[in-house]
Design a protein around this motif. Structure first.
Motif, mmCIF file in Angstrom:
data_model
loop_
_atom_site.group_PDB
_atom_site.id
_atom_site.type_symbol
_atom_site.label_atom_id
_atom_site.label_comp_id
_atom_site.label_asym_id
_atom_site.label_seq_id
_atom_site.Cartn_x
_atom_site.Cartn_y
_atom_site.Cartn_z
ATOM 1 N N VAL A 1 3.427 6.745 4.979
ATOM 2 C CA VAL A 1 3.372 5.223 5.664
ATOM 3 C C VAL A 1 2.108 4.894 5.293
ATOM 4 C CG1 VAL A 1 3.240 4.283 7.611
ATOM 5 C CG2 VAL A 1 4.979 6.045 7.313
ATOM 6 N N MET B 1 2.102 3.144 1.855
ATOM 7 C CA MET B 1 2.560 1.818 1.876
ATOM 8 C C MET B 1 1.750 0.789 2.392
ATOM 9 S SD MET B 1 6.475 3.149 3.236
ATOM 10 C CE MET B 1 6.930 1.496 3.002
ATOM 11 N N THR C 1 3.592 -8.812 6.080
ATOM 12 C CA THR C 1 3.437 -9.493 4.840
ATOM 13 C C THR C 1 3.672 -10.791 5.016
ATOM 14 O OG1 THR C 1 4.173 -7.460 3.559
ATOM 15 C CG2 THR C 1 4.280 -9.659 2.338
ATOM 16 N N ARG D 1 9.591 -0.379 6.887
ATOM 17 C CA ARG D 1 9.517 -1.543 6.060
ATOM 18 C C ARG D 1 9.971 -2.598 6.668
ATOM 19 N NH1 ARG D 1 9.749 0.053 0.891
ATOM 20 N NH2 ARG D 1 10.506 2.359 0.647
ATOM 21 N N THR D 2 10.348 -2.601 8.013
ATOM 22 C CA THR D 2 10.650 -3.870 8.769
ATOM 23 C C THR D 2 8.991 -4.302 9.256
ATOM 24 O OG1 THR D 2 12.730 -3.326 9.524
ATOM 25 C CG2 THR D 2 11.341 -4.879 10.930
ATOM 26 N N LEU E 1 6.315 -3.613 7.676
ATOM 27 C CA LEU E 1 5.398 -4.026 6.619
ATOM 28 C C LEU E 1 5.870 -5.539 6.119
ATOM 29 C CD1 LEU E 1 3.491 -3.195 4.326
ATOM 30 C CD2 LEU E 1 5.309 -2.021 2.870
ATOM 31 N N ALA E 2 7.256 -5.628 6.301
ATOM 32 C CA ALA E 2 7.863 -7.186 5.724
ATOM 33 C C ALA E 2 7.124 -8.073 6.865
ATOM 34 C CB ALA E 2 9.254 -7.065 5.665
ATOM 35 N N ASP F 1 18.907 7.652 8.582
ATOM 36 C CA ASP F 1 17.311 7.019 8.241
ATOM 37 C C ASP F 1 16.312 8.079 7.625
ATOM 38 O OD1 ASP F 1 15.610 4.991 7.708
ATOM 39 O OD2 ASP F 1 15.419 4.592 9.716
ATOM 40 N N GLU G 1 11.850 5.302 8.073
ATOM 41 C CA GLU G 1 11.738 4.393 6.951
ATOM 42 C C GLU G 1 12.003 2.842 7.327
ATOM 43 O OE1 GLU G 1 12.181 4.156 2.098
ATOM 44 O OE2 GLU G 1 13.556 5.207 3.369
ATOM 45 N N SER G 2 13.213 2.807 7.714
ATOM 46 C CA SER G 2 13.579 1.490 8.298
ATOM 47 C C SER G 2 12.812 0.433 9.127
ATOM 48 C CB SER G 2 15.084 1.322 8.952
ATOM 49 O OG SER G 2 15.078 2.152 9.933
#
Length: 76
Positions: free
Chosen positions: A22, A25, A67, A60-61, A63-64, A14, A56-57
């Protein structure tokens, strides 16, 4: 060392992000990201020099999820 803070893994696939990356983002200050890590809201890794890095994974999780939560509140 807290439960959410680990030592830098030797063979991690990763990408590791800095607090500044971060923060960009999430559109927050890097100090906010550090507070999230201290509070256990996001996991972090410490480099041998003592700096925080974030997977990062996982970022991104998170953040998703945030969102999709905002979309649900806004009726989208």
């Amino acid at each position: 060392m807290t439960a959410s803070t680990q030592q830098l893994p030797q063979n991690s696939q990763d990408q590791l992000l800095t607090p500044g990356e971060v923060a960009a983002m999430f559109r927050v200050d890097p100090k906010t990201v550090t507070r999230w890590a201290t509070a256990g809201r996001i996991g972090s890794i410490r480099t041998p020099g003592g700096h925080r890095r974030f997977r990062e994974s996982e970022v991104r999780t998170m953040l998703a999820e945030l969102t999709s939560d905002v979309d649900a509140v806004n009726g989208g």
